[in-house]
Design an enzyme around this catalytic site. Sequence first.
Site, mmCIF file in Angstrom:
data_model
loop_
_atom_site.group_PDB
_atom_site.id
_atom_site.type_symbol
_atom_site.label_atom_id
_atom_site.label_comp_id
_atom_site.label_asym_id
_atom_site.label_seq_id
_atom_site.Cartn_x
_atom_site.Cartn_y
_atom_site.Cartn_z
ATOM 1 N N GLY A 1 0.837 -1.200 0.000
ATOM 2 C CA GLY A 1 0.000 0.000 0.000
ATOM 3 C C GLY A 1 0.867 1.243 0.000
ATOM 4 O O GLY A 1 0.600 2.224 0.705
ATOM 5 N N VAL B 1 -2.229 -6.574 -3.931
ATOM 6 C CA VAL B 1 -1.579 -7.257 -2.818
ATOM 7 C C VAL B 1 -2.100 -8.676 -2.638
ATOM 8 O O VAL B 1 -1.454 -9.511 -1.987
ATOM 9 C CB VAL B 1 -1.741 -6.430 -1.522
ATOM 10 C CG1 VAL B 1 -3.187 -6.484 -1.008
ATOM 11 C CG2 VAL B 1 -0.763 -6.879 -0.447
ATOM 12 N N ASN C 1 1.070 -2.674 5.297
ATOM 13 C CA ASN C 1 0.265 -1.455 5.382
ATOM 14 C C ASN C 1 -1.002 -1.515 4.536
ATOM 15 O O ASN C 1 -1.992 -0.859 4.860
ATOM 16 C CB ASN C 1 1.117 -0.260 4.948
ATOM 17 C CG ASN C 1 0.314 1.005 4.772
ATOM 18 O OD1 ASN C 1 -0.220 1.552 5.736
ATOM 19 N ND2 ASN C 1 0.198 1.482 3.535
ATOM 20 N N SER D 1 -5.468 -1.031 13.676
ATOM 21 C CA SER D 1 -6.354 0.130 13.847
ATOM 22 C C SER D 1 -6.964 0.059 15.233
ATOM 23 O O SER D 1 -7.138 -1.035 15.792
ATOM 24 C CB SER D 1 -7.478 0.100 12.803
ATOM 25 O OG SER D 1 -8.476 1.064 13.097
ATOM 26 N N TYR E 1 -14.785 -4.587 9.246
ATOM 27 C CA TYR E 1 -13.505 -3.866 9.249
ATOM 28 C C TYR E 1 -12.843 -3.992 10.611
ATOM 29 O O TYR E 1 -11.654 -4.356 10.718
ATOM 30 C CB TYR E 1 -13.702 -2.391 8.899
ATOM 31 C CG TYR E 1 -12.419 -1.598 9.049
ATOM 32 C CD1 TYR E 1 -11.349 -1.821 8.190
ATOM 33 C CD2 TYR E 1 -12.259 -0.662 10.069
ATOM 34 C CE1 TYR E 1 -10.154 -1.124 8.333
ATOM 35 C CE2 TYR E 1 -11.073 0.042 10.219
ATOM 36 C CZ TYR E 1 -10.028 -0.190 9.347
ATOM 37 O OH TYR E 1 -8.847 0.488 9.499
ATOM 38 N N PRO F 1 -3.461 3.016 14.528
ATOM 39 C CA PRO F 1 -3.838 4.428 14.494
ATOM 40 C C PRO F 1 -5.328 4.637 14.764
ATOM 41 O O PRO F 1 -6.169 3.785 14.461
ATOM 42 C CB PRO F 1 -3.502 4.851 13.052
ATOM 43 C CG PRO F 1 -2.667 3.739 12.502
ATOM 44 C CD PRO F 1 -3.102 2.511 13.205
ATOM 45 N N GLY F 2 -5.614 5.815 15.296
ATOM 46 C CA GLY F 2 -6.989 6.268 15.402
ATOM 47 C C GLY F 2 -7.337 7.128 14.191
ATOM 48 O O GLY F 2 -6.875 6.861 13.071
ATOM 49 N N GLU G 1 -6.255 8.297 1.414
ATOM 50 C CA GLU G 1 -7.470 7.986 0.665
ATOM 51 C C GLU G 1 -8.415 7.075 1.452
ATOM 52 O O GLU G 1 -9.381 6.557 0.905
ATOM 53 C CB GLU G 1 -7.099 7.324 -0.665
ATOM 54 C CG GLU G 1 -6.297 8.229 -1.586
ATOM 55 C CD GLU G 1 -5.925 7.547 -2.890
ATOM 56 O OE1 GLU G 1 -6.141 6.318 -3.012
ATOM 57 O OE2 GLU G 1 -5.428 8.243 -3.794
#
Length: 250
Positions: free
Chosen positions: A7, A57, A83, A136, A149, A179-180, A186
């Site tokens: 990514g 990927v 990623n 995430s 997700y 990450p938040g 994108e």
Amino acid sequence: MVVFITGASVGFGEASARKFVAHGHKVILLARRLEKLKALQDSLGGEQNAQIIACDVRDSTQIESALQNLPQDFRHIDVLVNNAGLALGLQSADKANIADWEEMIQINVLALVRLTRLLLPQMVARKKGHIINIGSIAGRYPYPGGNVYGATKAFVRQFSLNLRADLYDKHIRVSNIEPGLSGGSEFSLVRFKGDTNLANAVYEGTKPLLPQDIAEAIFWVATLPSHVNINTIELMPTTQAPAALNVYKE
């Protein structure tokens, strides 16, 4: 170091590539869009610093073939940054598109584990390597519409921890970065399938994390002394905090 980033053409991947090359490391960049990869490669100093693999990927066969044809000084991969990933839709489970669910599982889970399994043997043989997975906070904190997700990112978290359980005696490090709220990529545009109004609304009135912030975390865990393993990092912008538990009252 040689760092393989999936990514890699935008967002966290692009920022990470720039960070590693700026500090003298080589990168292998995987993404679907050849034109973006070539532009990034050129900006990083060309083929001596960055090799590109333009494919999905999920295409394990093409990835394996491309890796076998890399220049010699790119073949010993020290760090894999998993990623590539995506969220699709924000509907409740009863209204969600099953094809979206399946695609998230294919990319966020299956592609990640296949690439990890492909590269691990060479790392173990060399007694050197680091798998950095991009998870995430959705893998920890459920939210309406997060359904599959969030489940895929919970898988990434547990997979990372279980990899460490397997590899503790093989000098292989494994880290999961969660990450938040993150802008500058994108992510939301993909989630809302090109609807810029919906995507922009996610960040209105906030100061989200940026790709450079995540790249800093990736670079930090990758460049610590080899005896130090960072299991998990959870990052949020100061405008975000774990949500209170919601209770519906009729």
